[in-house]
Design a protein around this motif. Structure first.
Motif, PDB file in Angstrom:
ATOM      1  N   ARG A 123       0.817  -1.215   0.000  1.00 20.53           N
ATOM      2  CA  ARG A 123       0.000   0.000   0.000  1.00 20.53           C
ATOM      3  C   ARG A 123       0.851   1.265   0.000  1.00 20.53           C
ATOM      4  NH1 ARG A 123      -3.649  -0.360   5.070  1.00 20.53           N
ATOM      5  NH2 ARG A 123      -3.431  -2.591   4.728  1.00 20.53           N
ATOM      6  N   SER A 124       2.055   1.176   0.569  1.00 21.28           N
ATOM      7  CA  SER A 124       2.923   2.361   0.617  1.00 21.28           C
ATOM      8  C   SER A 124       3.392   2.766  -0.779  1.00 21.28           C
ATOM      9  CB  SER A 124       4.123   2.114   1.523  1.00 21.28           C
ATOM     10  OG  SER A 124       4.924   1.060   1.030  1.00 21.28           O
ATOM     11  N   SER A 125       3.356   1.826  -1.723  1.00 22.53           N
ATOM     12  CA  SER A 125       3.714   2.125  -3.112  1.00 22.53           C
ATOM     13  C   SER A 125       2.481   2.286  -3.995  1.00 22.53           C
ATOM     14  CB  SER A 125       4.605   1.011  -3.685  1.00 22.53           C
ATOM     15  OG  SER A 125       5.833   0.943  -3.002  1.00 22.53           O
ATOM     16  N   VAL A 145      -2.016  -1.229  -7.055  1.00 23.12           N
ATOM     17  CA  VAL A 145      -3.403  -1.616  -7.300  1.00 23.12           C
ATOM     18  C   VAL A 145      -3.480  -3.134  -7.378  1.00 23.12           C
ATOM     19  CG1 VAL A 145      -5.337  -1.501  -8.913  1.00 23.12           C
ATOM     20  CG2 VAL A 145      -3.893   0.516  -8.536  1.00 23.12           C
ATOM     21  N   ILE A 146      -4.374  -3.721  -6.614  1.00 20.98           N
ATOM     22  CA  ILE A 146      -4.520  -5.173  -6.584  1.00 20.98           C
ATOM     23  C   ILE A 146      -5.830  -5.583  -7.259  1.00 20.98           C
ATOM     24  CG2 ILE A 146      -4.966  -7.164  -5.082  1.00 20.98           C
ATOM     25  CD1 ILE A 146      -2.974  -6.028  -3.102  1.00 20.98           C
ATOM     26  N   TYR A 147      -5.711  -6.515  -8.205  1.00 18.48           N
ATOM     27  CA  TYR A 147      -6.874  -7.133  -8.827  1.00 18.48           C
ATOM     28  C   TYR A 147      -7.008  -8.522  -8.223  1.00 18.48           C
ATOM     29  CZ  TYR A 147      -6.102  -3.382 -12.215  1.00 18.48           C
ATOM     30  OH  TYR A 147      -5.916  -2.163 -12.797  1.00 18.48           O
ATOM     31  N   LEU A 149      -9.139  -9.170   1.615  1.00 14.74           N
ATOM     32  CA  LEU A 149      -8.517  -7.842   1.584  1.00 14.74           C
ATOM     33  C   LEU A 149      -9.512  -6.706   1.811  1.00 14.74           C
ATOM     34  CD1 LEU A 149      -5.985  -8.268  -1.373  1.00 14.74           C
ATOM     35  CD2 LEU A 149      -5.523  -8.346   1.085  1.00 14.74           C
ATOM     36  N   LYS A 150     -10.787  -6.970   1.613  1.00 10.27           N
ATOM     37  CA  LYS A 150     -11.795  -5.932   1.816  1.00 10.27           C
ATOM     38  C   LYS A 150     -11.752  -5.460   3.261  1.00 10.27           C
ATOM     39  CE  LYS A 150     -15.268  -3.397   0.390  1.00 10.27           C
ATOM     40  NZ  LYS A 150     -15.042  -2.303  -0.591  1.00 10.27           N
ATOM     41  N   LEU A 210      -8.074  -1.563  -4.380  1.00  6.67           N
ATOM     42  CA  LEU A 210      -8.532  -2.955  -4.428  1.00  6.67           C
ATOM     43  C   LEU A 210      -9.691  -3.083  -5.402  1.00  6.67           C
ATOM     44  CD1 LEU A 210      -8.402  -5.848  -3.282  1.00  6.67           C
ATOM     45  CD2 LEU A 210     -10.007  -5.101  -1.491  1.00  6.67           C
ATOM     46  N   LEU A 211      -9.491  -3.939  -6.429  1.00  7.58           N
ATOM     47  CA  LEU A 211     -10.502  -4.140  -7.449  1.00  7.58           C
ATOM     48  C   LEU A 211     -10.707  -5.633  -7.704  1.00  7.58           C
ATOM     49  CD1 LEU A 211      -9.199  -1.448  -9.963  1.00  7.58           C
ATOM     50  CD2 LEU A 211     -11.239  -1.251  -8.524  1.00  7.58           C
TER      51      LEU A 211
END
Length: 415
Positions: free
Chosen positions: A274-276, A279-281, A290-291, A299-300
């Protein structure tokens, strides 16, 4: 000057390379390293002209950028190559036949090597150093995105060559336009092999249109499988490094496969991403985990299109798998056969993964970021081959050679 004249000059220069001593070659490479640093300000100024034409958000921007530290690294790679022994002339095998003929198989240069590449000015130096060390001529076709940078680098190389009374045609930079690419792909009587470095689109185009033999350096669609027995702290650090060290390079992580018995630890494994702003699919199970534990705007839900893609960006696909077999099946379906990794403390699973995964570099409990000629002790690389004929993985000095048979007799004739 027509391009055929340029190719003829390169072919002619190839014969002169064999007359240069190994000591002279090393001396020239060290001198070039020195001149790059002396001309550092000039190089950065020319590179800025290229950067000014590119959107900073373009994934190629990072590859294009030269800085004082990157020029230091390039110079360091030059010195490393200068210290390596050239494989040319090495004896691969020898024996005497019953009829008295003495056979010897020895390494020889490939000849005239054409390299087509995109926004990667470091390739200009890497290719020249490796080709020069192995007695090959380099015919370079860089992209228009890096034209100022490439021309500046070539001017420095040519200055060093001329100061040492060496034919500057041992390295040639073609114009950045498309017609030069077409000419190179069709230069059958002049070019011995073409090596494309860049996007999958570029590599596919070269492969499909070249009349000259091609060594593919494929795109990197890279997976890392987190097994049920994986050490979580170790895995967390490896995932962060593989994804964020440099997202624009072909060995960066694209898809994380997570064993269903480890999925409860997914939020911990990826929290540092998250610090970078990665984007996570995520597939359905990973998304549930992860929600609420990963920023909503990063987060997608994953769809089929997110698997089998080389992101070259701060993006990562995650898929939950039921066991090692499903992980292997997924990799077999989507891998580009570049670099693949398993994170596990189960030796049987590690052995199965290393044996069954078909890729140029296969890792256990290490970041795929190490797939690199310099890291593998090759000094530099001309590319990372994902095919199986001639060369595979990072291509260094040995991979720029072929061989010929030397046959000595004493009057033998064949019946």
């Amino acid at each position: 000057m027509s391009l055929n004249s340029v190719f003829e000059g390169a072919r002619s220069a190839a014969r002169s390379l064999g007359l240069i001593t190994a000591e002279k070659v090393s001396s020239v490479l060290n001198e070039l390293a020195h001149e790059l640093l002396v001309n550092q300000e000039f190089m950065i100024t020319e590179n800025q002209k290229d950067l000014g034409r590119m959107n900073v958000d373009d994934p190629k921007y990072d590859r294009l950028k030269l800085s004082a530290s990157r020029l230091e690294d390039i110079a360091s790679d030059l010195r490393s190559v200068s210290q390596l022994n050239s494989p040319v002339g090495g004896v691969l095998s020898e024996r005497e036949l019953p009829n008295g003929l003495q056979l010897k198989r020895v390494r020889v240069p490939l000849g005239v090597v054409g390299v087509i590449y995109e926004a990667r000015p470091n390739v200009t130096i890497d290719v020249f150093s490796l080709c020069f060390k192995t007695g090959n001529v380099a015919v370079l076709k860089g992209g228009s995105d890096a034209s100022f940078s490439n021309e500046a680098l070539i001017s420095i190389i040519h200055g060093v060559l001329e100061a040492n009374n060496i034919d500057k045609n041992v390295v040639v930079l073609l114009p950045p336009d498309r017609s030069a690419t077409e000419a190179l792909l069709n230069a059958v009587n002049y070019i011995d092999v073409i090596i494309p470095r860049g996007s999958q689109h570029l590599i596919t185009y070269v492969r499909d249109n070249a009349k000259v033999p091609v060594i593919e350096t494929g795109a990197g669609i890279v997976h890392t499988f987190v097994d049920a027995s994986a050490d979580l702290e170790k895995s967390k650090a490896i995932i962060l490094n593989a994804k964020t060290r440099r997202v624009s390079v072909c060995n960066s992580l694209d898809c994380l496969l997570v064993h269903k018995q480890t999925i409860n630890n997914l939020a911990f494994l990826v929290e540092d991403l998250r610090s970078s702003n990665v984007v996570i699919y995520a597939d359905e199970e990973a998304f549930k985990q992860l929600k609420g534990n990963y920023p909503d705007h990063l987060l997608l839900p994953a769809s089929d299109e997110h698997f089998g893609i080389e992101f070259l960006d701060y993006k990562l696909a995650i898929k939950t798998v039921s066991d090692l077999g499903e992980a292997l099946d997924h990799i077999a379906t989507y891998s580009s056969k570049h670099s693949e990794a398993i994170l596990s403390e189960d030796e049987a699973n590690i052995d199965a993964f290393l044996t069954q995964v078909d890729a140029a570099a296969v890792y256990a409990n290490a970041s795929t970021g190490f797939t690199d000629g310099g890291q593998f002790g090759l000094g530099a690389e001309i590319g990372i081959s994902t095919q199986k004929l001639h060369a595979r993985g990072p291509m260094g000095l040995e991979e720029l050679t072929s061989y010929k048979w030397i046959v000595k007799g004493n009057g033998q004739v064949r019946a």
